[in-house]
Scaffold this active site. Structure first.
Site, PDB file in Angstrom:
ATOM      1  CG  HIS A  13      -1.874   1.178   1.140  1.00  0.00           C
ATOM      2  ND1 HIS A  13      -3.341   0.886   1.600  1.00  0.00           N
ATOM      3  CD2 HIS A  13      -2.021   2.389   0.986  1.00  0.00           C
ATOM      4  CE1 HIS A  13      -4.017   2.083   1.451  1.00  0.00           C
ATOM      5  NE2 HIS A  13      -3.106   2.942   0.983  1.00  0.00           N
ATOM      6  CD  GLU A 219      -8.140   6.721   4.405  1.00  0.00           C
ATOM      7  OE1 GLU A 219      -8.642   6.819   3.401  1.00  0.00           O
ATOM      8  OE2 GLU A 219      -7.037   7.172   4.459  1.00  0.00           O
TER       9      GLU A 219
HETATM   10  C1  6MZ Z   1      -7.060   7.719   0.676  1.00  0.00           C
HETATM   11  C2  6MZ Z   1      -5.162   8.458  -0.354  1.00  0.00           C
HETATM   12  C3  6MZ Z   1      -4.455   8.607   0.813  1.00  0.00           C
HETATM   13  O1  6MZ Z   1      -2.419   8.253  -7.052  1.00  0.00           O
HETATM   14  O2  6MZ Z   1      -1.454  10.564  -7.232  1.00  0.00           O
HETATM   15  N1  6MZ Z   1      -4.289   8.662  -1.275  1.00  0.00           N
HETATM   16  N2  6MZ Z   1      -6.320   8.343  -0.421  1.00  0.00           N
HETATM   17  N3  6MZ Z   1      -6.393   7.769   1.964  1.00  0.00           N
HETATM   18  C4  6MZ Z   1      -4.959   8.260   2.167  1.00  0.00           C
HETATM   19  N4  6MZ Z   1      -4.370   8.196   3.142  1.00  0.00           N
HETATM   20  C5  6MZ Z   1      -3.800   9.251   3.877  1.00  0.00           C
HETATM   21  N5  6MZ Z   1      -3.194   8.646   0.644  1.00  0.00           N
HETATM   22  C6  6MZ Z   1      -3.179   8.727  -0.551  1.00  0.00           C
HETATM   23  O3  6MZ Z   1      -1.396   9.408  -5.327  1.00  0.00           O
HETATM   24  C7  6MZ Z   1      -1.881  10.357  -4.383  1.00  0.00           C
HETATM   25  C8  6MZ Z   1      -3.437   9.983  -4.357  1.00  0.00           C
HETATM   26  O4  6MZ Z   1      -3.584   8.846  -3.627  1.00  0.00           O
HETATM   27  C9  6MZ Z   1      -4.500   8.997  -2.943  1.00  0.00           C
HETATM   28  C10 6MZ Z   1      -5.546  10.174  -3.054  1.00  0.00           C
HETATM   29  O5  6MZ Z   1      -6.278  10.047  -4.050  1.00  0.00           O
HETATM   30  C11 6MZ Z   1      -4.175  11.139  -3.726  1.00  0.00           C
HETATM   31  O6  6MZ Z   1      -4.590  12.215  -4.500  1.00  0.00           O
HETATM   32  P1  6MZ Z   1      -1.473   9.140  -6.805  1.00  0.00           P
HETATM   33  O7  6MZ Z   1       0.082   8.722  -7.242  1.00  0.00           O
END
Ligand code: 6MZ
Length: 354
Positions: A13, A219
């Protein structure tokens, strides 16, 4: 090197844009500041800040996306992120990212993903096996060099802001890119936004076509959505911070593996402290769980850091840490041949334990 850094690890993850090095982010922001696209002084303190609420995290992602979303940068950060995980002995990485469209710079979801794959090919510090049957240049399988090796597989994320049609486009792209290491679909993004039903048709289609699915689930407190997600029987769920007793009963009876991101949950305030984190209960109940980073850049952590944090908070010794890492192999989305190779790596590390 500390033992928990040198032990083999499996990361399932990790969001690409959440795993960027701080130094790279600051360098890119500075360059955009010089071009007048952003005001660097406004941005710098946002990047350097450590504790952020969940909502602040998503504001930061919007900023990061402005800074990183061009093809060259996507390639660069992919390369760096893989190198960083490999440097702490992650031997299998499932990297997830949201394919993005930005017509003003000629970016489509497909060209975004092609830039990601280019980043995987560009790694030279370690040998990257990222696609079925792919042997990278200089791959050490036959020539007996001691260069480290990492398996990388990709998950395409659907952002909760997207429409059903967007989600379907992402799934179709994932299917077309199976020969380039795409093994599954993730649903992520701000959990206070969007509705589960919007994504269900695309997720069902993905499943019919044989892609594995992991969902960010629980979450925030949203019991109905959690229930609906669990009924869908995803191959894995991430976080599970706001599960109620009946959700746990359901998840445990279905044995749905949980991706646990300790630092992320604490930093965003989803869980108040480690002593009440559900890791403890799941670990003792022997429920399938996988320690992960989530966003190593945003939360200034590493997978080794997560292992030593779990060890010190929940009383795990070396043997238990290694077992925890080895168990993760059973929940990867790649095929059995890779599982066999990963088990061998863990078994040989276990052989060196005093
Ligand atoms: C939910 C998350 C996240 O896809 O642009 N993302 N979604 N909960 C979290 N916990 C804190 N952390 C990251 O990576 C960034 C994207 O991943 C998701 C969000 O959509 C974020 O914009 P990418 O590579």
């Amino acid at each position: 090197m500390e033992w928990w850094i040198s032990m083999p690890k499996v990361e399932l993850h990790a969001h690409l844009n959440g795993s960027i090095r701080d130094s790279t982010l600051l360098e890119l922001a500075k360059a955009l500041g010089e071009k007048g696209v952003i005001l660097f002084s406004d941005v710098e303190h946002v990047i350097r800040k450590n504790d952020r609420s969940l909502n602040e995290v998503f504001k930061l992602f919007d900023l990061i996306h402005i800074i990183t979303t061009d093809h060259t940068t996507v390639t660069r950060i992919t390369k760096e992120v893989v190198e960083d995980f490999a440097s702490e002995n992650v031997i299998y990485l499932e990297l997830r990212t949201t394919p993005k469209r930005n017509e003003s710079i000629g970016m489509s979801k497909r060209s975004y993903m092609e830039a990601v794959v280019k980043g995987l090919r560009a790694v030279d510090a370690v040998d990257v096996n990222f696609a079925p049957h792919y042997l990278g240049e200089g791959n050490d399988i036959c020539n007996g060099t001691t260069k480290k090796k990492i398996f990388v597989r990709l998950l395409l994320s659907i952002d909760r802001r997207e429409t059903t049609a967007d989600a379907m486009e992402t799934v179709k792209l994932a299917l077309e890119m199976r020969d380039q290491g795409v093994v599954g679909i993730d649903l992520s993004g701000n959990p206070t936004v969007g509705d589960w039903m919007t994504f269900l048709p695309a997720l069902k289609f993905a499943r019919e076509q044989g892609l594995s699915i992991t969902l960010h689930c629980g979450e925030v407190p949203n019991p109905k959505e959690i229930q609906a997600m669990l009924e869908f029987l995803p191959e894995r769920v991430g976080h599970a911070c706001f599960f109620k007793e009946d959700h746990w009963e359901n998840a445990k009876s279905s044995k749905i593996p949980v991706e646990i991101c300790l630092t992320s949950n604490i930093r965003t305030g989803s869980i108040s402290s480690l002593d009440v984190h559900h890791f403890g209960d799941l670990y003792h109940a022997k429920h399938p769980l996988i320690l992960c980073t989530d966003d190593s850049g945003i939360f200034s952590t590493s997978l080794s850091g997560e292992y030593i944090l779990a060890a010190s908070s929940f009383g795990l010794g070396k043997k238990e840490m290694l077992e925890l890492g080895r168990n993760a192999i059973e929940f990867i989305f790649a095929d059995d041949e890779i599982k066999r190779e990963l088990r061998e790596a863990f078994d040989s590390a276990a052989g060196t334990l005093e």
